[in-house]
Scaffold this motif. Structure first.
Motif, short mmCIF file in Angstrom:
data_model
loop_
_atom_site.label_atom_id
_atom_site.label_comp_id
_atom_site.label_asym_id
_atom_site.label_seq_id
_atom_site.Cartn_x
_atom_site.Cartn_y
_atom_site.Cartn_z
N ALA A 148 -5.29 3.17 5.75
CA ALA A 148 -5.75 2.83 4.39
C ALA A 148 -6.93 3.68 3.95
CB ALA A 148 -6.12 1.35 4.32
N THR B 26 6.64 -6.58 9.43
CA THR B 26 5.69 -5.66 10.08
C THR B 26 4.74 -6.43 11.00
OG1 THR B 26 5.79 -4.21 8.15
CG2 THR B 26 3.94 -3.87 9.65
N ARG C 298 -9.37 -1.92 -3.68
CA ARG C 298 -9.61 -3.02 -2.72
C ARG C 298 -10.00 -4.31 -3.43
NH1 ARG C 298 -13.12 0.43 1.65
NH2 ARG C 298 -12.99 -1.43 2.95
N GLY D 211 -5.62 -8.77 3.12
CA GLY D 211 -4.57 -8.06 2.38
C GLY D 211 -3.20 -8.66 2.66
N ALA D 212 -2.17 -7.99 2.17
CA ALA D 212 -0.82 -8.52 2.32
C ALA D 212 -0.42 -8.57 3.79
CB ALA D 212 0.15 -7.66 1.52
N LEU D 213 -0.55 -7.44 4.48
CA LEU D 213 -0.20 -7.42 5.90
C LEU D 213 -1.19 -8.27 6.71
CD1 LEU D 213 1.49 -6.42 8.27
CD2 LEU D 213 0.03 -4.39 8.36
N LEU E 182 3.67 2.23 14.63
CA LEU E 182 4.66 1.28 14.09
C LEU E 182 4.98 1.68 12.67
CD1 LEU E 182 4.28 -2.65 14.01
CD2 LEU E 182 5.45 -1.35 12.27
N PHE F 16 0.84 -1.20 0.00
CA PHE F 16 0.00 0.00 0.00
C PHE F 16 0.88 1.25 0.00
CE2 PHE F 16 -3.51 2.72 1.55
CZ PHE F 16 -4.50 2.26 0.72
N VAL G 274 -5.10 -0.62 10.91
CA VAL G 274 -4.52 -0.22 9.62
C VAL G 274 -5.45 0.64 8.78
CG1 VAL G 274 -3.07 -2.30 9.49
CG2 VAL G 274 -5.27 -2.28 8.31
N LEU H 219 7.75 0.31 9.85
CA LEU H 219 8.83 -0.66 9.64
C LEU H 219 10.14 0.05 9.26
CD1 LEU H 219 9.74 -3.61 9.46
CD2 LEU H 219 9.06 -3.60 7.06
N ILE I 214 -0.71 1.03 12.52
CA ILE I 214 0.23 0.59 11.48
C ILE I 214 -0.07 1.25 10.14
CG2 ILE I 214 1.25 -1.45 10.36
CD1 ILE I 214 0.34 -3.15 12.66
N GLY I 215 -1.31 1.63 9.93
CA GLY I 215 -1.64 2.19 8.61
C GLY I 215 -2.85 3.09 8.68
N LYS J 100 -13.18 -12.30 1.10
CA LYS J 100 -11.95 -11.98 1.84
C LYS J 100 -11.96 -12.68 3.21
CE LYS J 100 -10.80 -7.59 -0.37
NZ LYS J 100 -10.44 -6.17 -0.18
N ALA K 86 -12.71 -7.82 7.35
CA ALA K 86 -12.43 -7.44 5.97
C ALA K 86 -13.74 -7.01 5.33
CB ALA K 86 -11.80 -8.60 5.21
N SER K 87 -13.66 -6.50 4.08
CA SER K 87 -14.83 -5.86 3.49
C SER K 87 -15.78 -6.81 2.77
CB SER K 87 -14.39 -4.76 2.53
OG SER K 87 -13.58 -5.32 1.51
P1 NDP Z 1 -3.29 -4.49 1.53
O1 NDP Z 1 -2.87 -5.58 0.60
O2 NDP Z 1 -3.79 -4.92 2.86
O3 NDP Z 1 -4.35 -3.55 0.84
C1 NDP Z 1 -4.97 -2.51 1.54
C2 NDP Z 1 -6.27 -2.98 2.23
O4 NDP Z 1 -6.76 -1.94 3.05
C3 NDP Z 1 -7.37 -3.27 1.24
O5 NDP Z 1 -7.34 -4.58 0.73
C4 NDP Z 1 -8.63 -3.03 2.08
O6 NDP Z 1 -9.09 -4.24 2.68
C5 NDP Z 1 -8.15 -2.12 3.21
N1 NDP Z 1 -8.89 -0.86 3.19
C6 NDP Z 1 -9.70 -0.44 4.16
N2 NDP Z 1 -10.23 0.73 3.89
C7 NDP Z 1 -9.77 1.09 2.70
C8 NDP Z 1 -9.99 2.21 1.88
N3 NDP Z 1 -10.80 3.22 2.24
N4 NDP Z 1 -9.36 2.25 0.70
C9 NDP Z 1 -8.55 1.24 0.33
N5 NDP Z 1 -8.31 0.14 1.09
C10 NDP Z 1 -8.93 0.08 2.26
O7 NDP Z 1 -2.05 -3.51 1.73
P2 NDP Z 1 -0.77 -3.67 2.65
O8 NDP Z 1 -0.67 -5.00 3.25
O9 NDP Z 1 0.39 -3.17 1.87
O10 NDP Z 1 -1.03 -2.58 3.78
C11 NDP Z 1 -2.13 -2.69 4.68
C12 NDP Z 1 -2.05 -1.49 5.61
O11 NDP Z 1 -0.91 -1.62 6.43
C13 NDP Z 1 -1.91 -0.15 4.88
O12 NDP Z 1 -2.57 0.83 5.61
C14 NDP Z 1 -0.41 0.09 4.90
O13 NDP Z 1 -0.05 1.43 4.75
C15 NDP Z 1 -0.05 -0.50 6.26
N6 NDP Z 1 1.34 -0.95 6.38
C16 NDP Z 1 2.14 -0.24 7.22
C17 NDP Z 1 3.43 -0.62 7.44
C18 NDP Z 1 4.23 0.15 8.43
O14 NDP Z 1 5.46 -0.01 8.49
N7 NDP Z 1 3.61 0.99 9.22
C19 NDP Z 1 4.04 -1.76 6.72
C20 NDP Z 1 3.09 -2.48 5.89
C21 NDP Z 1 1.79 -2.06 5.72
P3 NDP Z 1 -10.68 -4.44 2.91
O15 NDP Z 1 -11.30 -4.31 1.56
O16 NDP Z 1 -10.81 -5.80 3.49
O17 NDP Z 1 -11.09 -3.35 3.86
#
Ligand code: NDP
Length: 324
Positions: free
Chosen positions: A241, A127, A314, A151-153, A263, A42, A216, A265, A238-239, A177, A172-173
């Motif tokens: 999103a 992470t 998403r 998602g990935a995390l 947090l 992300f 997140v 990373l 952590i995030g 998922k 999850a949404s």
């Molecule tokens: P993901 O593969 O998890 O993709 C992002 C997910 O966020 C989506 O699949 C979706 O899941 C969810 N989401 C919820 N609300 C929204 C929105 N309004 N718009 C878009 N997506 C949304 O990504 P990552 O694994 O790369 O990252 C997940 C989160 O963790 C992010 O916020 C990222 O910035 C954070 N992160 C932080 C790190 C750090 O060091 N602090 C390191 C790695 C990740 P759903 O549809 O189920 O809601």
């Protein structure tokens, strides 16, 4: 060589283009990698739109984590050999056929891993480990709430939490998922928009709320994370999103003795003690087969903009992979 070029901040379709760029030269302390697969986070997507934590200098080639085979070693590099497959956390440059990266950014990869699995593990699994253990102090038998669980995390967090003996509530949404979260071992699954989600999370964790939340999504969901936490609960931020602002009223923390911990990373990687502990504990987990990097959709380099847009929309689960 082919590489993705981001001209300026904007939407993926506006600013991401595959181009022919010169192959990088190996310099002292660096290695030249033939990139096999890049894992997309992300953070990569937010960097293109100019919304990430760090200021980006444009133009640049995205791709913070990737896996490849060492083609050449620069002067002074030891501990690696030509022909070895490694993972790499270089920050940028992975969306290219070749990358010259500092040897310090390389990570060893279990022999059993495919290139895509090797590209999928560094950011998400390190992470997840730091969120659950270094900062979250998760204990076997405790409940943890994992948001964006497919998602990935999220998938990494479920697997690492289960390996640590924690009980997992996954949100999850979509039902699809949540199905993936269950396959990976989540004990309880809940739709992110379930109208009774706060109450249901608190009930699932024995009626007392969850001791540990991996937060997140941010925005208005942040307050919900506080509401779902148990007395003396730990909320690890952590995030964000949702890309919305959250309000934090310190008085809310007092009411139930909550701890909110950030947090990132990138800065934990520079904390020698935390980084060394993670490198001691995460590789054996990966080698044991207890956690297996969850490879999601795979795109060609020419389709990178689509891959980035699908993450924003998403549509993806697991780690999105781009093959150059
Ligand atoms: P993901 O593969 O998890 O993709 C992002 C997910 O966020 C989506 O699949 C979706 O899941 C969810 N989401 C919820 N609300 C929204 C929105 N309004 N718009 C878009 N997506 C949304 O990504 P990552 O694994 O790369 O990252 C997940 C989160 O963790 C992010 O916020 C990222 O910035 C954070 N992160 C932080 C790190 C750090 O060091 N602090 C390191 C790695 C990740 P759903 O549809 O189920 O809601």
């Amino acid at each position: 060589m082919k590489a993705v070029h981001v001209a300026d901040r904007g939407t993926p379709a506006e600013v991401m283009r595959p181009l022919d760029l010169p192959r990088p030269q190996v310099t002292p302390g660096h290695v030249l990698l033939r990139v096999e697969a890049a894992g997309i986070n992300f953070a990569d997507v937010l960097t293109v739109s100019g919304e990430y934590l760090t200021r980006t200098k444009y133009p640049y080639t995205p791709g913070m984590e990737f896996a490849g085979v060492i083609e050449a070693l620069g002067e002074g590099v030891s501990g690696f050999r030509v022909g070895q497959r490694v993972a790499c956390l270089a920050g940028t440059g992975g969306l290219a056929q070749f990358a010259a990266v500092p040897a310090a950014t390389l990570l060893p990869v279990p022999e059993s891993f495919s290139a895509a699995q090797a590209a999928a593990f560094p950011v998400s699994y390190l992470t997840a480990y730091h969120g659950l253990k270094t900062l979250g102090h998760g204990q076997a038998g405790e409940w943890v709430l994992v948001q964006a669980a497919a998602g990935a995390l999220g998938t990494a967090s479920i697997q690492v939490a289960k390996a640590m003996g924690l009980n997992v509530i996954a949100m999850a949404s979509t039902d699809e998922k949540l199905g993936l979260a269950r396959e990976l071992g989540a004990d309880v699954t809940l739709l992110q928009d379930d109208p009774e989600r706060v109450q249901k999370v608190r009930e699932a964790a024995g009626g007392r709320g969850v001791p540990l939340v991996l937060e997140v999504v941010g925005g208005k969901r942040f307050q919900e994370s506080l509401d779902m936490a148990a007395n003396r609960g730990r909320v690890i931020v952590i995030g964000n999103a949702s890309r919305e602002q959250a309000n934090l009223r310190p008085v809310e923390l007092m009411k139930r003795n909550l701890t909110v911990t950030g947090l990132w990373l990138t800065s934990l990687l520079t904390d020698a003690e935390a980084a060394a502990q993670a490198m001691k504990e995460v590789p054996p987990l990966l080698a044991s087969g207890k956690v297996v990097p969850q490879v999601g959709p795979v795109y060609a380099l020419a389709d990178s903009a689509q891959a980035f847009q699908d993450i924003l929309d998403r549509k993806t689960t697991g780690k999105v992979i781009i093959e150059p």
